[in-house]
Design an enzyme around this catalytic site. Structure first.
Site, PDB file in Angstrom:
ATOM      1  CG  ASN A 118      -3.796  -4.273   3.483  1.00 24.63           C
ATOM      2  OD1 ASN A 118      -3.241  -4.283   2.402  1.00 24.63           O
ATOM      3  ND2 ASN A 118      -3.132  -4.153   4.622  1.00 24.63           N
ATOM      4  NE  ARG A 147      -2.273  -1.154   3.477  1.00 23.46           N
ATOM      5  CZ  ARG A 147      -2.536  -0.616   4.661  1.00 23.46           C
ATOM      6  NH1 ARG A 147      -3.543   0.216   4.802  1.00 23.46           N
ATOM      7  NH2 ARG A 147      -1.820  -0.910   5.711  1.00 23.46           N
TER       8      ARG A 147
END
Length: 88
Positions: free
Chosen positions: A36, A18
């Site tokens: 996520n 990320r």
């Protein structure tokens, strides 16, 4: 301007996917978000210039050095006018 939603599966959580994605998106001036998912995958939405968005989609095929990408699902969507890029 185009928009793509991607779902990346494999070893993609706990490997800075990320944060790396966010850096790459900001570097290429792509808006959207990355998050996520509970199933262990990572989902992202990229919006911006076609070549920049396609670069991010291609980047997701390998991700950061510690990631092991097994598959990527790409969906075309209508742009929503995002501003900036967030990690959710």
């Amino acid at each position: 301007m185009i928009r793509r939603r991607v779902v990346v599966r494999g070893t993609v959580q706990g490997v800075f996917f990320r944060a790396s994605c966010q850096q790459e998106a900001r570097r290429h001036r792509v808006s959207g978000w990355v998050s996520n998912r509970p199933d262990g995958s990572v989902e992202a939405v990229f919006e911006g210039d076609a070549s920049a968005v396609e670069h991010l989609v291609e980047w997701c095929r390998t991700g950061p050095p510690r990631a092991v990408v097994e598959s990527i699902q790409v969906t075309e969507e209508e742009p929503a006018g995002f501003s900036g890029f967030d990690e959710q």
